[in-house]
Design a protein around this motif. Structure first.
Motif, PDB file in Angstrom:
ATOM      1  N   GLU A 126      43.418  74.492  89.244  1.00 50.48           N
ATOM      2  CA  GLU A 126      43.651  74.594  89.881  1.00 50.48           C
ATOM      3  C   GLU A 126      44.654  73.381  90.856  1.00 50.48           C
ATOM      4  O   GLU A 126      44.864  74.114  91.692  1.00 50.48           O
ATOM      5  N   GLY A 127      44.075  72.523  90.612  1.00 50.84           N
ATOM      6  CA  GLY A 127      45.097  71.289  90.994  1.00 50.84           C
ATOM      7  C   GLY A 127      46.273  71.762  91.380  1.00 50.84           C
ATOM      8  O   GLY A 127      47.031  72.073  92.366  1.00 50.84           O
TER       9      GLY A 127
ATOM     10  N   GLY B 284      46.243  80.260  85.263  1.00 51.86           N
ATOM     11  CA  GLY B 284      44.360  80.136  84.263  1.00 51.86           C
ATOM     12  C   GLY B 284      45.398  79.428  82.765  1.00 51.86           C
ATOM     13  O   GLY B 284      45.761  79.011  82.733  1.00 51.86           O
ATOM     14  N   PRO B 285      43.596  79.307  82.717  1.00 53.03           N
ATOM     15  CA  PRO B 285      43.595  78.744  80.963  1.00 53.03           C
ATOM     16  C   PRO B 285      43.745  79.367  79.848  1.00 53.03           C
ATOM     17  O   PRO B 285      43.156  79.327  79.799  1.00 53.03           O
ATOM     18  N   ASP B 286      44.713  80.370  80.327  1.00 56.30           N
ATOM     19  CA  ASP B 286      44.581  80.668  78.666  1.00 56.30           C
ATOM     20  C   ASP B 286      44.797  82.225  78.325  1.00 56.30           C
ATOM     21  O   ASP B 286      43.786  82.419  78.026  1.00 56.30           O
ATOM     22  N   GLU B 287      44.095  82.602  79.732  1.00 56.73           N
ATOM     23  CA  GLU B 287      42.896  83.720  79.773  1.00 56.73           C
ATOM     24  C   GLU B 287      43.543  84.592  80.921  1.00 56.73           C
ATOM     25  O   GLU B 287      43.284  85.854  80.648  1.00 56.73           O
TER      26      GLU B 287
ATOM     27  N   MET C  89      51.822  80.516  84.593  1.00 54.44           N
ATOM     28  CA  MET C  89      51.161  79.179  84.853  1.00 54.44           C
ATOM     29  C   MET C  89      49.955  79.162  83.865  1.00 54.44           C
ATOM     30  O   MET C  89      48.515  79.185  84.266  1.00 54.44           O
ATOM     31  N   GLU C  90      49.511  79.030  82.092  1.00 52.51           N
ATOM     32  CA  GLU C  90      49.051  79.158  81.553  1.00 52.51           C
ATOM     33  C   GLU C  90      48.262  77.270  80.691  1.00 52.51           C
ATOM     34  O   GLU C  90      49.709  77.114  80.184  1.00 52.51           O
ATOM     35  N   VAL C  91      47.551  76.619  81.209  1.00 53.48           N
ATOM     36  CA  VAL C  91      47.811  75.511  80.467  1.00 53.48           C
ATOM     37  C   VAL C  91      45.888  75.611  80.343  1.00 53.48           C
ATOM     38  O   VAL C  91      44.525  75.472  81.297  1.00 53.48           O
ATOM     39  N   LEU C  92      45.427  75.039  79.638  1.00 51.42           N
ATOM     40  CA  LEU C  92      44.320  75.052  78.697  1.00 51.42           C
ATOM     41  C   LEU C  92      43.005  73.353  79.336  1.00 51.42           C
ATOM     42  O   LEU C  92      42.565  73.094  78.696  1.00 51.42           O
TER      43      LEU C  92
ATOM     44  N   PHE D 136      44.357  82.242  90.881  1.00 48.49           N
ATOM     45  CA  PHE D 136      43.612  81.770  89.877  1.00 48.49           C
ATOM     46  C   PHE D 136      42.905  82.865  88.817  1.00 48.49           C
ATOM     47  O   PHE D 136      41.646  83.204  89.441  1.00 48.49           O
ATOM     48  N   ASN D 137      42.500  82.722  87.606  1.00 49.93           N
ATOM     49  CA  ASN D 137      41.818  83.912  87.320  1.00 49.93           C
ATOM     50  C   ASN D 137      41.720  82.894  85.745  1.00 49.93           C
ATOM     51  O   ASN D 137      42.501  82.756  85.110  1.00 49.93           O
ATOM     52  N   CYS D 138      39.925  83.039  85.498  1.00 46.33           N
ATOM     53  CA  CYS D 138      39.665  82.486  84.921  1.00 46.33           C
ATOM     54  C   CYS D 138      38.233  83.418  84.452  1.00 46.33           C
ATOM     55  O   CYS D 138      37.245  84.326  84.749  1.00 46.33           O
ATOM     56  N   TYR D 139      37.492  82.572  83.213  1.00 42.40           N
ATOM     57  CA  TYR D 139      36.498  83.278  82.749  1.00 42.40           C
ATOM     58  C   TYR D 139      35.713  82.800  83.988  1.00 42.40           C
ATOM     59  O   TYR D 139      34.792  81.655  84.725  1.00 42.40           O
ATOM     60  N   GLU D 140      33.922  83.210  84.098  1.00 41.58           N
ATOM     61  CA  GLU D 140      33.361  83.461  85.046  1.00 41.58           C
ATOM     62  C   GLU D 140      32.538  82.624  84.630  1.00 41.58           C
ATOM     63  O   GLU D 140      32.404  81.168  84.924  1.00 41.58           O
ATOM     64  N   ALA D 141      32.477  81.860  82.908  1.00 39.76           N
ATOM     65  CA  ALA D 141      30.916  80.765  83.188  1.00 39.76           C
ATOM     66  C   ALA D 141      32.385  79.943  83.670  1.00 39.76           C
ATOM     67  O   ALA D 141      31.098  78.454  83.360  1.00 39.76           O
ATOM     68  N   PHE D 142      33.180  79.609  83.085  1.00 42.14           N
ATOM     69  CA  PHE D 142      33.893  78.364  82.989  1.00 42.14           C
ATOM     70  C   PHE D 142      34.357  77.738  84.143  1.00 42.14           C
ATOM     71  O   PHE D 142      35.282  76.313  84.282  1.00 42.14           O
ATOM     72  N   ILE D 143      34.752  78.696  84.931  1.00 43.89           N
ATOM     73  CA  ILE D 143      35.135  78.341  86.850  1.00 43.89           C
ATOM     74  C   ILE D 143      33.638  77.014  87.224  1.00 43.89           C
ATOM     75  O   ILE D 143      34.804  76.296  87.640  1.00 43.89           O
ATOM     76  N   HIS D 144      33.485  76.861  86.592  1.00 50.27           N
ATOM     77  CA  HIS D 144      31.861  75.762  87.082  1.00 50.27           C
ATOM     78  C   HIS D 144      32.826  74.603  86.719  1.00 50.27           C
ATOM     79  O   HIS D 144      32.512  73.599  87.349  1.00 50.27           O
ATOM     80  N   ILE D 145      33.836  74.135  86.165  1.00 52.41           N
ATOM     81  CA  ILE D 145      34.355  73.418  85.149  1.00 52.41           C
ATOM     82  C   ILE D 145      35.249  72.423  86.711  1.00 52.41           C
ATOM     83  O   ILE D 145      35.531  71.269  87.141  1.00 52.41           O
TER      84      ILE D 145
END
Length: 823
Positions: free
Chosen positions: A480-481, A433-436, A471-474, A495-504
């Motif tokens: 994802e990779g 996850g990205p720091d979340e 594993m967290e990195v922003l 993979f846990n993520c804010y819903e809006a930013f999974i679009h990335i």
């Protein structure tokens, strides 16, 4: 001479100069791979040039990428040498996956291709079939696709090779992942960030990633950035990323390739010994600080060994060699002769015997059995996959004495269960996850693990460790990779993520979905664990961050993918989330999208009820409706998602209070794909089931988590589709209160009641007073937020009151109207 046994993990070997027969064998393998690569791009028949080449031997459509291929083949040949010497399990990842003919060629030379594709044997007819199928109708793609043995990375979309490589290395302590990064790919944002992955690699418990930055100078039409910056700046850049760079350059101005082979062999020996020393220190606990892993910068000409000039224009070492250097090989006799001369320069008569098989002298470079990179089980992760040992999720369920009587953060409850998943699976499961992770209320996992961090750790830091399962990195791209690489090599994760930013990672999700779709059709590919998303901090509870954080559209994006691959779940409380995620972690070959709230919210179902409801995927909640058994409802009030469910139940409560004779059916949907027809999705309901639940003639007011149009897309074939009216997110948002957010999008309970009044024939006139009350209630709620900065007690204090007629009493404690905008 060895300083450690050559069959021990990561031996250190005394370098020996590559010369004599061994040098000739490596070069012959490279020539053979290049020959087969060109043959795939150009030839229909006459694979060994036993007859003069004619235009009829050449494909009418020339497709493929030659420019990167000789470099990929060069690296492959040299890796085979060290695999043999060190008995080193190695996974090859080709960032420039469009160099597919090279990877197919090497798999064929190693014999793996003939093992998995019986018609393509190692003889002249097998070569003809190998050549013909490439980028040909009914054949194989031009990339390093799922059809290619040894591949976990297609590389059609550039930027993800290095993050896939690190994902493969995690928890595989004896695996070397050789990752060739194209200099064009190195210009992408995800790849530029992925150099930092070395800060998350544990030298003792994880494998090793060897990045090989291949500088051939050009993209499809332009030079590459890293090939044009001064060499000292490039070396400093790699050192700044934490690597020890080694430079190998050659092949320019007609240099003898044998000299380049010798330099590459010497460098690889040095690099592998550096790795062996880091691994030794890590095993012994004497590693001082963060490991500075080696990497290689390989600079060779673009399209190395192709014609230097065609039609008076330079080709080799220019962008003209990127795809098909000789694009019109059959249009003139002169061009046909250029192709023939090019193929003959590799001397196929020295490489293949009279039957068309690779001569033993060259074939001896192939490692044995599973040590072949094209046959490694790490590239067919289902061969290595072990089922998770999952704790019983029922033991973590919350008490629900009656619907809505208790409140919990669903993801917080899930985090406590995931902690035990980690305890029971200490080397087979990771959370990305990205720091979340804590922000999404999964902090319970820290009772069982820390976050893996192999850079500096300060005393003030919390939950950082050299070895951890989080594993967290922003960077959503890296998360994802890493997860894809981890899954594709046989492990499990989420993979846990804010819903809006999974679009990335929309495009990365595309690629993985396509990979799964094709892999599921290949008999020798074994099933891998599903890619599980947990999307929280969702659109309806991003009121504090505002409009930029409010977007539920990832669901729409994923529903576009192949139905055999995609699943979408909208659990509505803690117990349904536990049941859903237990299912997801047991599944294979899917992409599971789970959207769940993190804020304290009502619990609606007991654990047995939750399991039954999740198993059905959707169902009628008799306890919430008012229909009389044996009769049809007047209206169906449907809902999907935690906040829409709350609003729908509140609306049902209002209707029960004020219109007790109105027959309301409440339907909740957990598995969104149940709405589709069974002919369109494996989870779809039959038309008869759908009609039984939703009726064909009665109005359906549907409160949905995301964009309303998706529900219409999923149900457009249904008989009663014209009766379905959907409320959801309409791209209205801001920094405001939770209830004001649902009002902005007309998803609130009061508006749902109005929708029912407007759509049940004759009801709007009979219940005009109630409609006015609903409008007044909306204005009061809006005014209260403007005056107090929070939602009114009329809203926050509401609870489901059961079936005794005690619904929401709108006027019991009127809130003073303090002004404000109309809703």
């Amino acid at each position: 001479m060895t300083s450690e046994s050559s069959n021990a993990p990561w031996p250190s070997l005394e370098p020996v100069k590559l010369e004599g027969e061994e040098l000739q064998r490596v070069n012959a393998w490279w020539r053979a791979a290049n020959y087969l690569s060109i043959g795939q791009i150009y030839l229909l028949r006459n694979p060994l040039l036993r007859e003069p080449l004619s235009r009829d031997d050449i494909k009418p459509r020339l497709l493929g990428h030659w420019g990167t291929t000789p470099g990929l083949n060069f690296v492959y040949a040299h890796l085979n040498r060290i695999i043999q010497q060190r008995e080193q399990a190695t996974l090859y990842i080709a960032g420039p996956g469009h160099g597919g003919p090279g990877m197919v060629a090497n798999a064929y030379l190693e014999g793996t291709y003939s093992e998995v594709y019986a018609p393509i044997q190692q003889n002249e007819e097998g070569l003809r079939r190998l050549f013909r199928q490439f980028s040909f109708p009914g054949g194989i793609p031009s990339h390093h696709a799922p059809e290619t043995p040894g591949s976990i990375h297609e590389g059609g979309e550039l930027g993800y090779s290095l993050s896939h490589a690190y994902g493969a290395a995690f928890d595989n302590p004896d695996l070397l992942v050789a990752c060739v990064i194209g200099d064009g790919e190195a210009e992408t944002g995800p790849l530029a960030t992925s150099w930092h992955s070395n800060k998350f690699l544990n030298a003792a418990e994880d494998g090793v990633v060897l990045p090989i930055l291949h500088l051939n100078g050009y993209k499809i039409a332009n030079p590459t950035v890293l090939a044009r910056i001064p060499e000292d700046e490039l070396l400093d850049l790699m050192r700044g990323y934490g690597h020890n760079p080694h430079l190998v350059s050659g092949g320019f101005d007609g240099e003898d390739p044998l000299l380049v082979h010798q330099r590459m062999a010497e460098t690889l020996d040095e690099v592998l010994n550096e790795i062996a020393e880091i691994k030794r220190q890590a095993r012994e606990g004497t590693l001082d600080g963060t490991a500075r892993w080696p990497m290689i910068i390989l600079r060779t000409p673009k399209g190395w060994t192709c014609p230097a000039e065609i039609d008076g224009l330079p080709v080799q070492n220019t962008w003209r060699a990127h795809q098909v250097p000789l694009a019109n090989a059959r249009d003139t006799e002169a061009h046909t002769r250029i192709l023939e001369d090019w193929l003959k320069k590799y001397k196929p008569e020295e490489l293949f015997d009279d039957a068309g098989a690779l001569v033993p002298f060259v074939a001896e470079l192939a490692p044995a059995g599973d040590l072949r990179m094209s046959a490694t089980p790490f590239a067919n992760g289902g061969l290595l996959r072990r089922e998770l040992d999952l704790p019983d999720f029922r033991d973590f369920g919350v008490e629900v004495p009656s619907p809505g009587a208790t409140e919990d953060s669903a993801t917080k409850v899930l985090g406590d269960w995931l902690a035990q998943v980690i305890v029971k699976n200490p080397d087979n499961f990771r959370i990305f996850g990205p720091d979340e992770t804590a922000s999404n209320r999964l902090q319970g996992v820290y009772a069982a693990t820390d976050k893996q961090w192999n850079s500096a750790i300060w005393p003030i830091d919390e939950h950082l460790a050299r070895a951890g399962r989080v594993m967290e990195v922003l960077s959503e791209h890296q998360c994802e990779g890493w997860l894809e690489g981890y899954l594709l090599t046989g492990r499990h994760g989420l993979f846990n993520c804010y819903e809006a930013f999974i679009h990335i990672i929309d495009s990365m999700a595309n690629q993985h979905a396509k990979w799964l779709k094709v892999s599921n059709e290949i008999p020798w590919r074994r099933s891998i664990s599903s890619l599980n998303y947990l999307l929280s901090s969702h659109v309806w509870r991003q009121d504090h961050n505002g409009f930029s954080h409010q977007d539920p559209g990832f669901i729409d994006h994923m529903v576009n993918k192949k139905a055999d691959v995609v699943r979408v779940y909208l659990p509505i409380d803690a117990n349904t989330l536990l049941s859903t995620y237990d299912h997801c972690l047991r599944s294979v070959d899917y992409m599971n999208v789970v959207v769940a709230g993190k804020q304290p919210a009502p619990n609606w179902l007991t654990m047995p009820e939750a399991v039954a409801h999740c198993t059905r995927g959707l169902g009628i909640w008799d306890w919430a409706g008012t229909e009389t058994p044996g009769t049809e409802p007047d209206v169906v009030l449907a809902c999907a998602g935690d906040v829409p469910t709350l609003e729908a139940l509140a609306a049902a409560s209002i209707l029960r209070e004020h219109l007790p004779n109105l027959a309301v059916r409440v339907v909740n949907v957990i598995d969104l794909m149940r709405l589709q027809s069974e002919s369109e999705h494996p989870h779809g309901l039959s038309d008869s089931e759908f009609n039984t639940i939703f009726t064909t003639t009665k109005p359906v007011v549907f409160a949905y988590h995301g964009y309303p149009t998706l529900i219409h897309r999923l149900t457009y074939r249904r008989a009663g589709h014209a009766n379905i009216h959907v409320r959801g997110y309409n791209e209205e948002g801001t920094t405001t209160t939770p209830f004001d957010m649902v009002m902005l999008n007309s998803l609130d309970r009061f508006h749902l009641v109005i929708d029912v009044l407007d759509r049940v024939p004759g009801l709007a006139v009979r219940a005009a007073s109630l409609r006015q009350q609903m409008q007044d209630a909306r204005m009061r709620a809006r005014a209260y937020t403007r005056a107090h900065g929070e939602d009114s007690p009329e809203v926050t204090g509401w609870q489901w009151a059961g079936t005794d007629g005690r619904g929401a009493v709108l006027a019991a404690s009127r809130v003073e109207d303090t002004g404000g905008d109309n809703v």
